[in-house]
Design a protein around this motif. Structure first.
Motif, PDB file in Angstrom:
ATOM      1  N   LYS A 114       0.528  -1.000  -0.110  1.00  0.00           N
ATOM      2  CA  LYS A 114      -0.175  -0.046   0.132  1.00  0.00           C
ATOM      3  C   LYS A 114       1.093   1.104   0.086  1.00  0.00           C
ATOM      4  O   LYS A 114      -0.239   2.392  -0.206  1.00  0.00           O
ATOM      5  N   GLN A 115       1.948   1.156   0.496  1.00  0.00           N
ATOM      6  CA  GLN A 115       3.083   2.561   0.031  1.00  0.00           C
ATOM      7  C   GLN A 115       2.614   3.133   1.274  1.00  0.00           C
ATOM      8  O   GLN A 115       2.359   4.624   0.842  1.00  0.00           O
ATOM      9  N   ASP A 116       2.443   2.901   2.373  1.00  0.00           N
ATOM     10  CA  ASP A 116       1.584   3.302   3.352  1.00  0.00           C
ATOM     11  C   ASP A 116       2.994   4.714   4.119  1.00  0.00           C
ATOM     12  O   ASP A 116       3.822   4.214   4.251  1.00  0.00           O
ATOM     13  N   GLU A 117       2.586   5.914   4.115  1.00  0.00           N
ATOM     14  CA  GLU A 117       3.203   7.065   4.364  1.00  0.00           C
ATOM     15  C   GLU A 117       3.824   6.726   5.670  1.00  0.00           C
ATOM     16  O   GLU A 117       5.431   6.450   6.943  1.00  0.00           O
ATOM     17  N   GLN A 118       3.188   6.080   7.116  1.00  0.00           N
ATOM     18  CA  GLN A 118       3.301   5.439   8.364  1.00  0.00           C
ATOM     19  C   GLN A 118       4.495   4.665   8.327  1.00  0.00           C
ATOM     20  O   GLN A 118       5.865   3.816   9.235  1.00  0.00           O
ATOM     21  N   LEU A 119       4.416   3.644   7.414  1.00  0.00           N
ATOM     22  CA  LEU A 119       5.366   2.593   7.055  1.00  0.00           C
ATOM     23  C   LEU A 119       6.601   2.996   6.543  1.00  0.00           C
ATOM     24  O   LEU A 119       8.304   3.468   7.122  1.00  0.00           O
ATOM     25  N   PHE A 120       6.497   4.056   6.037  1.00  0.00           N
ATOM     26  CA  PHE A 120       8.352   5.009   5.352  1.00  0.00           C
ATOM     27  C   PHE A 120       8.932   5.182   6.743  1.00  0.00           C
ATOM     28  O   PHE A 120       9.992   5.553   6.806  1.00  0.00           O
ATOM     29  N   ASP A 121       7.666   5.849   7.454  1.00  0.00           N
ATOM     30  CA  ASP A 121       8.217   7.187   8.822  1.00  0.00           C
ATOM     31  C   ASP A 121       8.867   6.082   9.713  1.00  0.00           C
ATOM     32  O   ASP A 121      10.473   6.285   9.852  1.00  0.00           O
ATOM     33  N   TRP A 122       8.500   4.634   9.912  1.00  0.00           N
ATOM     34  CA  TRP A 122       8.566   3.700  10.648  1.00  0.00           C
ATOM     35  C   TRP A 122      10.236   3.004  10.439  1.00  0.00           C
ATOM     36  O   TRP A 122      11.245   2.922  11.244  1.00  0.00           O
TER      37      TRP A 122
END
Length: 246
Positions: free
Chosen positions: A216-224
C-alpha cells in the motif's frame, strides 16, 4: 548514506521496492534485489535450495554495496533469506550489517508448518495466492502471465518449504519486526520469536492490513522504516520505537 538491501517475498521481484527510494529521505539508497527468473535475471534458471539462494544474494549484496551503513529488509520469505544471508556474512570480515528489518514471517528458529504449496495443482495454488492477497487479480486470470509467474513462485515455495534452520546462529545486530494486523501467516506471539535470533535489541510494529500490507506504500510504514534505519546505526542507543505488541 544508508544502503537498504531489500529481499523479495516468494514470487516477488525487485519492482515492489523500486518506488521506495522516492518515499524515503535522500540519504537512503534502496538496493532492490532479484532472484534468477525475474527482473534483470529474467530467463535465468530458477534456484531450488536455500543454499543456492543465499549464495546468489551474497554475491548481489557485495557487488552492489556502497559507502555507508548496511541494513537488510526482508518480507515473508525475504525475512528468512535475509537472516540466512546475514548469518553467513557475520562469519566473514569483509561485509558488516548494521541492522535488519523483518516483516511478515516468524523466526527461522521455528519449524514452518508447510502446506505443500509448491506441489499443488495450478488451480489450488491460484486459490491460495488469491487468499493471501498481493497478486493482482489480472495476473491470476491471465493464462499467459500465469505461465511466467507460477514457475517462479513454485520454485520459491519449494526453497522455503524444504528449508530447515539446522544451524541456529544468533546475530549481533538490532532487529526490527513488523507485520500487518490482519496477517493470517504471522501472529503477534510469533513476532516475539525473533528475540531469540539476536543478542541485540528487538523492536516491534504492526500496520493496518493483511500479509501484503507493505504494497500500500503507506506513509507510516516509510516513517517507521526511516526511524529504524536511524536507530540501527546507533547500536548503543536504547531503542525508542513504541511496540504495539502486548
Amino acid at each position: 548514506m544508508i544502503n537498504l538491501f531489500c529481499f523479495p517475498f516468494a514470487g516477488g521481484a525487485s519492482n515492489i521496492y523500486r518506488t521506495w527510494e522516492g518515499n524515503l529521505p535522500k540519504d537512503v539508497r534502496v538496493v532492490a534485489l532479484d532472484l534468477p527468473g525475474r527482473g534483470r535475471y529474467f530467463g535465468k534458471p530458477l534456484l531450488s535450495t536455500m543454499d543456492e539462494v543465499v549464495n546468489h544474494f551474497i554475491c548481489e549484496v557485495k557487488s552492489q554495496s556502497g559507502d555507508g551503513i548496511n541494513v537488510f529488509f526482508g518480507h515473508s520469505m525475504g525475512a528468512i533469506v535475509a537472516y540466512e544471508v546475514a548469518k553467513k556474512l557475520q562469519s566473514t570480515d569483509d561485509f558488516y550489517i548494521d541492522s535488519m528489518i523483518v516483516s511478515g514471517h516468524h523466526s527461522p528458529f521455528v519449524v514452518r508448518n508447510n502446506k505443500g504449496f509448491h506441489k499443488m495443482t495450478d488451480k489450488a495454488l491460484i486459490a491460495e495466492l488469491r487468499r493471501l492477497g498481493g497478486t493482482p487479480e489480472a495476473v491470476l486470470k491471465d493464462r499467459d502471465l500465469l505461465e511466467l509467474f507460477l514457475p517462479n513462485i513454485r520454485a520459491d515455495f519449494k526453497v522455503l518449504e524444504n528449508y530447515l534452520c539446522d544451524e541456529k546462529v544468533t546475530l549481533d545486530i538490532p532487529l526490527f519486526v513488523c507485520r500487518g494486523e490482519q496477517d493470517p501467516e504471522m501472529s503477534k506471539d510469533q513476532m516475539k520469536g525473533w528475540e531469540d535470533v539476536t543478542s541485540a535489541n528487538v523492536s516491534y510494529r504492526e500496520f493496518s492490513g493483511d500479509h501484503f500490507y507493505l504494497t500500500k506504500q503507506d506513509e507510516q510504514l516509510f516513517d517507521w522504516i526511516y526511524k529504524c534505519l536511524s536507530l540501527g546505526r546507533q547500536p548503543d542507543v536504547e531503542l525508542s520505537i513504541e511496540s504495539t505488541v502486548a
